[in-house]
Design an enzyme around this catalytic site. Structure first.
Site, PDB file in Angstrom:
ATOM      1  N   ASP A 279      46.825  21.868  43.236  1.00 48.02           N
ATOM      2  CA  ASP A 279      47.484  23.133  42.927  1.00 48.02           C
ATOM      3  C   ASP A 279      47.490  24.025  44.181  1.00 48.02           C
ATOM      4  O   ASP A 279      46.485  24.119  44.880  1.00 48.02           O
ATOM      5  CB  ASP A 279      46.691  23.802  41.787  1.00 48.02           C
ATOM      6  CG  ASP A 279      47.375  25.030  41.230  1.00 48.02           C
ATOM      7  OD1 ASP A 279      48.609  25.140  41.355  1.00 48.02           O
ATOM      8  OD2 ASP A 279      46.662  25.878  40.645  1.00 48.02           O
ATOM      9  N   HIS A 280      48.614  24.653  44.466  1.00 48.97           N
ATOM     10  CA  HIS A 280      48.758  25.571  45.607  1.00 48.97           C
ATOM     11  C   HIS A 280      48.247  24.999  46.923  1.00 48.97           C
ATOM     12  O   HIS A 280      47.371  25.582  47.570  1.00 48.97           O
ATOM     13  CB  HIS A 280      48.079  26.919  45.334  1.00 48.97           C
ATOM     14  CG  HIS A 280      48.852  27.763  44.386  1.00 48.97           C
ATOM     15  ND1 HIS A 280      50.010  28.409  44.734  1.00 48.97           N
ATOM     16  CD2 HIS A 280      48.677  28.013  43.066  1.00 48.97           C
ATOM     17  CE1 HIS A 280      50.495  29.044  43.678  1.00 48.97           C
ATOM     18  NE2 HIS A 280      49.717  28.803  42.644  1.00 48.97           N
TER      19      HIS A 280
ATOM     20  N   ARG B 257      32.671  29.223  39.386  1.00 48.39           N
ATOM     21  CA  ARG B 257      32.282  28.604  40.650  1.00 48.39           C
ATOM     22  C   ARG B 257      31.291  29.491  41.380  1.00 48.39           C
ATOM     23  O   ARG B 257      30.455  29.013  42.140  1.00 48.39           O
ATOM     24  CB  ARG B 257      33.518  28.371  41.533  1.00 48.39           C
ATOM     25  CG  ARG B 257      34.462  27.364  40.938  1.00 48.39           C
ATOM     26  CD  ARG B 257      35.791  27.400  41.629  1.00 48.39           C
ATOM     27  NE  ARG B 257      36.383  28.726  41.577  1.00 48.39           N
ATOM     28  CZ  ARG B 257      37.626  28.995  41.957  1.00 48.39           C
ATOM     29  NH1 ARG B 257      38.394  28.044  42.414  1.00 48.39           N
ATOM     30  NH2 ARG B 257      38.100  30.214  41.876  1.00 48.39           N
TER      31      ARG B 257
ATOM     32  N   HIS C 132      49.087  35.536  38.430  1.00 47.71           N
ATOM     33  CA  HIS C 132      47.769  34.904  38.499  1.00 47.71           C
ATOM     34  C   HIS C 132      46.662  35.886  38.099  1.00 47.71           C
ATOM     35  O   HIS C 132      46.814  37.089  38.264  1.00 47.71           O
ATOM     36  CB  HIS C 132      47.505  34.407  39.918  1.00 47.71           C
ATOM     37  CG  HIS C 132      48.410  33.289  40.329  1.00 47.71           C
ATOM     38  ND1 HIS C 132      49.167  33.321  41.471  1.00 47.71           N
ATOM     39  CD2 HIS C 132      48.690  32.100  39.742  1.00 47.71           C
ATOM     40  CE1 HIS C 132      49.860  32.197  41.574  1.00 47.71           C
ATOM     41  NE2 HIS C 132      49.587  31.440  40.537  1.00 47.71           N
ATOM     42  N   GLY C 133      45.560  35.351  37.607  1.00 50.18           N
ATOM     43  CA  GLY C 133      44.391  36.180  37.318  1.00 50.18           C
ATOM     44  C   GLY C 133      44.372  36.734  35.906  1.00 50.18           C
ATOM     45  O   GLY C 133      45.232  36.416  35.081  1.00 50.18           O
TER      46      GLY C 133
ATOM     47  N   ARG D  48      38.095  29.976  32.205  1.00 56.44           N
ATOM     48  CA  ARG D  48      36.966  30.728  32.783  1.00 56.44           C
ATOM     49  C   ARG D  48      36.417  31.744  31.801  1.00 56.44           C
ATOM     50  O   ARG D  48      35.207  31.964  31.724  1.00 56.44           O
ATOM     51  CB  ARG D  48      37.426  31.478  34.029  1.00 56.44           C
ATOM     52  CG  ARG D  48      37.762  30.558  35.147  1.00 56.44           C
ATOM     53  CD  ARG D  48      38.332  31.319  36.294  1.00 56.44           C
ATOM     54  NE  ARG D  48      38.501  30.413  37.399  1.00 56.44           N
ATOM     55  CZ  ARG D  48      39.004  30.751  38.570  1.00 56.44           C
ATOM     56  NH1 ARG D  48      39.364  31.993  38.789  1.00 56.44           N
ATOM     57  NH2 ARG D  48      39.120  29.872  39.523  1.00 56.44           N
TER      58      ARG D  48
ATOM     59  N   SER E 221      48.103  32.068  31.702  1.00 58.74           N
ATOM     60  CA  SER E 221      46.988  32.256  30.764  1.00 58.74           C
ATOM     61  C   SER E 221      47.322  33.365  29.773  1.00 58.74           C
ATOM     62  O   SER E 221      48.012  34.329  30.107  1.00 58.74           O
ATOM     63  CB  SER E 221      45.704  32.606  31.520  1.00 58.74           C
ATOM     64  OG  SER E 221      45.076  31.433  31.990  1.00 58.74           O
TER      65      SER E 221
ATOM     66  N   GLY F 266      50.399  30.933  36.389  1.00 54.62           N
ATOM     67  CA  GLY F 266      49.838  32.208  35.915  1.00 54.62           C
ATOM     68  C   GLY F 266      50.132  32.479  34.457  1.00 54.62           C
ATOM     69  O   GLY F 266      50.479  33.591  34.078  1.00 54.62           O
TER      70      GLY F 266
ATOM     71  N   LYS G  89      47.093  40.733  34.035  1.00 54.68           N
ATOM     72  CA  LYS G  89      48.541  40.508  34.099  1.00 54.68           C
ATOM     73  C   LYS G  89      49.309  41.734  33.603  1.00 54.68           C
ATOM     74  O   LYS G  89      50.526  41.779  33.657  1.00 54.68           O
ATOM     75  CB  LYS G  89      48.921  39.281  33.269  1.00 54.68           C
ATOM     76  CG  LYS G  89      48.224  37.995  33.756  1.00 54.68           C
ATOM     77  CD  LYS G  89      48.697  36.799  32.975  1.00 54.68           C
ATOM     78  CE  LYS G  89      47.787  35.581  33.119  1.00 54.68           C
ATOM     79  NZ  LYS G  89      47.676  35.054  34.485  1.00 54.68           N
TER      80      LYS G  89
HETATM   81 ZN   LIG Z   1      49.773  29.324  40.718  1.00 52.37          ZN
END
Ligand SMILES: [Zn+2]
Length: 368
Positions: free
Chosen positions: A98-99, A317, A194-195, A277, A231, A229, A198
């Site tokens: 990814d990315h 992480r 992302h994140g 997460r 979620s 992105g 949003k």
């Molecule tokens: Zn992405």
């Protein structure tokens, strides 16, 4: 089963008007749990590793600063873990990068047996994005590896891919990008981000996906669109974390109904990281809430300390780093470390199970 190219899944999804979730994994237990829950629902699985997480996998604490060598070490480790787990299951497994930003790293992934890679040239001018993507496509297709590109810029934070504003994909450029690069699928920017922040009541521009898809059909371009992105940031998880000592502000996702509405318009892959997460963090916080007597000097004691100090933290992480050996090698763990890893597995299964049912991929193993 051996790993299979992602394109095989994308073609089936477009034909059947459903989508595959692509789930970010960074630890042995996340890999295992994601495969097991797909087995339960009889679906192939897309596991993805983001370039900037590969430093963590290689054991670097400040993984965003990992060198190319460390990242390649991480690629080798996770590729071995996923291949071993794939060998144990009868469902098809895709291993996707990814990315990918660094083309040397992307090529290393292909050499290490990844069956799909993303080359993200979205930050480059259009022609340069095309040239970079084409270079990777030429390298990957020779080895039967699928390639994902990106056009337009997503807002939000994903490791060090950090953009304060978005630049929506121009549907008129989509066909040109496919034609000039021969890429298999394309991430578009249409209002997702992302994140975990949003924005409240976000409305995605599904017209961008629809116009891109109709143009592709008209120009007889066979390719898939990818929703990054995406979620949903379930509020029950945000409330759960906040009631257990966390402090997440302004955590809102993309309403699932909106994502489901665009699936028939060529969106064959939907990326999800944040929701996983959140579920893991809720479980770990719940565990510490129930188990008060943890030895401060143990690895799990250190995990607890990080969590206590950072109420806004949802990145496993970061807080699982003190038990890195158990997290990556999956061996030599103490019973209490095992308890934490069970929290991780349950979190993955809860979210992935919910989403793959909604995306319509259940039972699709029969198509292979
Ligand atoms: Zn992405």
């Amino acid at each position: 089963m051996p790993l299979i190219p992602m394109k095989l899944l994308l073609d089936k999804a477009i034909e059947g008007k459903f989508a595959y979730g692509a789930f970010n994994v960074h630890t042995t237990n996340e890999v295992k749990a994601a495969i097991e829950i797909h087995e339960t629902f009889r679906s192939p699985v897309i596991l993805q590793v983001i370039e900037f997480a590969t430093g963590f996998i290689a054991g670097r604490k400040d993984f965003l600063k990992a060198t190319l060598e460390e990242k390649i070490e991480g690629i080798k480790i996770i590729s071995k873990i996923i291949k071993e787990e794939a060998d144990k299951t009868d469902i098809p497994v895709v291993l996707h990068l990814d990315h990918g930003h660094d083309k040397e790293l992307v090529k290393a992934c292909i050499d290490e047996g990844f069956t799909s890679v993303m080359i993200d040239g979205s930050y480059l001018p259009f022609e340069e994005n095309i040239a970079l993507t084409k270079e990777i496509v030429d390298y990957a297709h020779e080895k039967g590896v699928t390639v994902e590109g990106e056009l337009g810029v997503l807002a939000g934070r994903e490791d060090n891919a950090n953009h304060s504003g978005s630049l929506y994909t121009d549907p008129n450029k989509v066909c040109e990008f496919f034609k000039k690069t021969s890429v298999d699928c394309l991430a578009i920017s249409y209002g997702t981000s992302h994140g975990a922040a949003k924005g409240k009541d976000v409305v995605i521009s599904k017209e961008i996906a629809i116009a891109s898809y109709e143009n592709m059909k008209f120009n007889k371009i066979k390719g898939a669109l990818v929703s990054h992105g995406s979620s949903t940031v379930p509020q029950y998880l945000v409330e759960g974390i906040n009631s257990l000592g966390g402090n997440l502000n302004n955590a809102h996702g993309i309403p699932i109904e909106q994502v489901l509405e665009v699936i028939p318009y060529g969106i064959a892959k939907i990326n999800v990281g944040t929701d996983i997460r959140l579920a893991i963090t809720r479980n770990v916080r719940e565990y510490f809430n129930k188990n008060k007597n943890i030895d401060e000097n143990s690895s799990v004691g250190e995990v607890k300390k990080i969590i206590d100090e950072r109420p806004d933290l949802i990145d496993e992480r970061v807080y699982l780093y003190p038990m890195y050996e158990s997290v990556i090698a999956g061996t030599g763990m103490t019973p209490i470390e095992n308890d934490i890893l069970q929290c991780v597995e349950k979190g993955v299964k809860e979210i992935v199970g919910q989403l793959i049912v909604k995306y319509g991929q259940v039972g699709s193993v029969d198509l292979f």
